[in-house]
Design an enzyme around this catalytic site. Structure first.
Site, PDB file in Angstrom:
ATOM      1  N   MET A  97       0.843  -1.204   0.000  1.00  0.00           N
ATOM      2  CA  MET A  97       0.000   0.000   0.000  1.00  0.00           C
ATOM      3  C   MET A  97       0.872   1.246   0.000  1.00  0.00           C
ATOM      4  SD  MET A  97      -2.709  -1.161   2.911  1.00  0.00           S
ATOM      5  CE  MET A  97      -1.444  -2.079   3.793  1.00  0.00           C
ATOM      6  N   GLY A 185       1.325   4.060   5.105  1.00  0.00           N
ATOM      7  CA  GLY A 185       2.191   3.246   4.250  1.00  0.00           C
ATOM      8  C   GLY A 185       2.552   1.908   4.852  1.00  0.00           C
ATOM      9  N   SER A 186       2.350   0.822   4.118  1.00  0.00           N
ATOM     10  CA  SER A 186       2.566  -0.483   4.713  1.00  0.00           C
ATOM     11  C   SER A 186       2.336  -1.603   3.708  1.00  0.00           C
ATOM     12  CB  SER A 186       1.618  -0.654   5.905  1.00  0.00           C
ATOM     13  OG  SER A 186       0.305  -0.281   5.523  1.00  0.00           O
ATOM     14  N   ARG A 187       2.199  -2.837   4.242  1.00  0.00           N
ATOM     15  CA  ARG A 187       1.999  -4.006   3.407  1.00  0.00           C
ATOM     16  C   ARG A 187       1.281  -5.076   4.209  1.00  0.00           C
ATOM     17  NH1 ARG A 187       7.551  -7.171   2.269  1.00  0.00           N
ATOM     18  NH2 ARG A 187       6.813  -9.232   2.843  1.00  0.00           N
TER      19      ARG A 187
END
Length: 218
Positions: A97, A185-187
């Site tokens: 993301m 922000g990440s995954r």
């Protein structure tokens, strides 16, 4: 519609922007400087509002399918050894993301939460190979009576400083409903049974709660 995790930040940002508008209007008299600052402040407010948006999603409930837990881009599809919970081989599908994506996390399958654990950690960039094991993260396993056990892992990125996880052990959850939020922000990694039929490709954009990641391969 905005996610509840953003209400306090949105309110604080709005007050800050209004206060700055008033200060600029009273103490800066050059029109071009005023307009530049107002433009930047308005842009900042819009970014915050966009980040915490929570659009409604129409999840088609199906125990034979796994839906994407988040919005973003598929960056990993591979067979791996999952060593935290399953301790055997699984199919991993990871969705990255950007700060511009919706950051609501949704349950990929419905069923019973059988594992939920938070891990403090580093803030490596989300696409770093070691992010899944070294970054701040949460691991959740949902057991679906048809699909079996599906593990998803929220992973903080370089900008993310807080992961919110609503999943509690023994909770009965609905596919596509809110399971948490990752800020800035990440995954998310999915770990699926080896007999899963993957329905996405690398670099494909997916929508949380709607895009089909995998289905049972009879």
């Amino acid at each position: 519609m905005f996610h509840k995790e953003g209400h306090k930040i949105i309110f604080t940002t709005f007050i800050f922007v209004v206060a700055c508008f008033l200060l600029v209007d009273n103490f800066i008299h050059k029109v071009w400087i005023q307009n530049t600052i107002w433009f930047l402040l308005l842009g900042f407010l819009i970014l915050i509002l966009q980040f915490f948006r929570n659009p409604k999603r129409k999840t088609v409930l199906d125990d034979t399918q796994v839906v994407s837990p988040v919005d973003g881009k598929v960056v990993v599809i591979e067979e791996v050894f999952e060593k935290e919970y399953f301790k055997d081989k699984r199919l991993q599908v990871s969705v990255f993301m950007s700060p511009l994506n919706v950051h609501v996390t949704r349950y990929p399958v419905g069923g019973s939460v059988v594992f939920s654990k938070y891990h403090p950690g580093k803030y490596l960039v989300a696409w770093h190979p070691k992010a899944s094991e070294e970054n701040e993260r949460t691991t959740v396993v949902v057991e679906n009576p048809t699909y079996g056990k599906v593990l998803y892992r929220q992973i903080a990125g370089a900008l993310a400083k807080r992961i919110v996880n609503y999943a509690e052990i023994n909770n009965e959850v609905i596919q596509g409903s809110d399971s948490g939020f990752i800020k800035f922000g990440s995954r998310v990694d999915l770990f699926l049974p080896l007999n899963s039929k993957i329905k996405v490709k690398l670099n494909q954009k997916v929508s949380g709660g709607e895009s089909i990641i995998a289905e049972i391969n009879d």
